[in-house]
Design a protein around this motif. Sequence first.
Motif, PDB file in Angstrom:
ATOM      1  N   GLN A  15       5.181 -32.470 -38.683  1.00  0.00           N
ATOM      2  CA  GLN A  15       4.801 -33.870 -38.872  1.00  0.00           C
ATOM      3  C   GLN A  15       4.994 -34.334 -40.320  1.00  0.00           C
ATOM      4  O   GLN A  15       4.924 -35.528 -40.607  1.00  0.00           O
ATOM      5  N   ASP A  16       5.269 -33.400 -41.211  1.00  0.00           N
ATOM      6  CA  ASP A  16       5.477 -33.746 -42.612  1.00  0.00           C
ATOM      7  C   ASP A  16       6.882 -34.266 -42.898  1.00  0.00           C
ATOM      8  O   ASP A  16       7.161 -34.687 -44.024  1.00  0.00           O
ATOM      9  N   LEU A  17       7.765 -34.232 -41.911  1.00  0.00           N
ATOM     10  CA  LEU A  17       9.096 -34.800 -42.102  1.00  0.00           C
ATOM     11  C   LEU A  17       8.977 -36.327 -42.058  1.00  0.00           C
ATOM     12  O   LEU A  17       8.514 -36.889 -41.069  1.00  0.00           O
ATOM     13  N   SER A  18       9.400 -36.997 -43.105  1.00  0.00           N
ATOM     14  CA  SER A  18       9.221 -38.448 -43.203  1.00  0.00           C
ATOM     15  C   SER A  18      10.206 -39.215 -42.319  1.00  0.00           C
ATOM     16  O   SER A  18      11.256 -38.695 -41.935  1.00  0.00           O
ATOM     17  N   TYR A  19       9.863 -40.474 -42.018  1.00  0.00           N
ATOM     18  CA  TYR A  19      10.758 -41.351 -41.249  1.00  0.00           C
ATOM     19  C   TYR A  19      12.087 -41.513 -41.989  1.00  0.00           C
ATOM     20  O   TYR A  19      13.159 -41.530 -41.385  1.00  0.00           O
ATOM     21  N   ARG A  20      12.000 -41.651 -43.280  1.00  0.00           N
ATOM     22  CA  ARG A  20      13.214 -41.820 -44.085  1.00  0.00           C
ATOM     23  C   ARG A  20      14.122 -40.596 -43.966  1.00  0.00           C
ATOM     24  O   ARG A  20      15.337 -40.728 -43.832  1.00  0.00           O
ATOM     25  N   SER A  21      13.516 -39.407 -44.018  1.00  0.00           N
ATOM     26  CA  SER A  21      14.295 -38.170 -43.896  1.00  0.00           C
ATOM     27  C   SER A  21      15.008 -38.097 -42.554  1.00  0.00           C
ATOM     28  O   SER A  21      16.186 -37.731 -42.480  1.00  0.00           O
ATOM     29  N   VAL A  22      14.297 -38.448 -41.495  1.00  0.00           N
ATOM     30  CA  VAL A  22      14.888 -38.435 -40.148  1.00  0.00           C
ATOM     31  C   VAL A  22      16.081 -39.387 -40.098  1.00  0.00           C
ATOM     32  O   VAL A  22      17.160 -39.026 -39.590  1.00  0.00           O
TER      33      VAL A  22
END
Length: 282
Positions: A15-22
Amino acid sequence: MGLLYIVSTPIGNLQDLSYRSVNILKSVDFIITENIHHTKILLKNFSIINKIYSLNKINEKKNTIKYIKKLKKGYNIALVSKAGTPLINDPGFLLVKKSHKKNIRVVPIPGPCAAIAALCASGIKTSSFCYEGFLSSNKNFKKKKIKKIKKEKRTIIFYESPKRLIQTLKILSQEIEPTRKITIARELTKIWEQIITGTMQEIFLFFKKNVNLRKGEIVIILEGSKIYQKKKITQNMKKIFQILSSEISFSNSIKIMQKIYGIKKNFLYNKMIQEKFLNEVD
């Protein structure tokens, strides 16, 4: 010119993967990583379909040249590591360095980093710190390194293998005054996350007794040195102190030694309590 994205990925909790990273991982022309298998698992969890290529310590020089050519042609590339922020003890420095030389824009996508996460939660000074990465697996080299940096006044961050944790704590307890604060952060963001802060003496004895807790990925946060006195404690001074402390209290022995030798009280206290602690451990 293309863009080189430095994308941070989870160190445990997905859950620590950010929306921006995705969004970046979905939109770039391809992704480069030190561990293709591990990155495939991450991408699958977020339904990201993209090409993945390798960049590790073995092929870094060769592949960096290839990726620079792609960037110059206008390809957008995302660099990820196995976990956490790329380049922090992971490949990628050469690629970033050459990108700057070729006027290729490097875009950092902030996110998880075990060293910073542990520091923030340690309760140890965060305003000034240094990062030392993994200590050597060689005991003698490790000891030399610790001796070299033990007077560092900034907070010090290490990574350590669970197999070598007790060895490292033992060397630290021999070289570092036992009253200095230290934090062991293990399995950060995972189910078995544990962050323990105490004195050097307390933490060493805790992990010496609790063998089952020497597991997982470990970050060590060591408080900076507060000792400014350079005068050495001689063997003769130690003998005198032992005689004094056998007759009077520890604190009064410190006061007398301070008056005789003109040594700062805190420095003398730390040195003598360290000597006492090491004798008890042995």
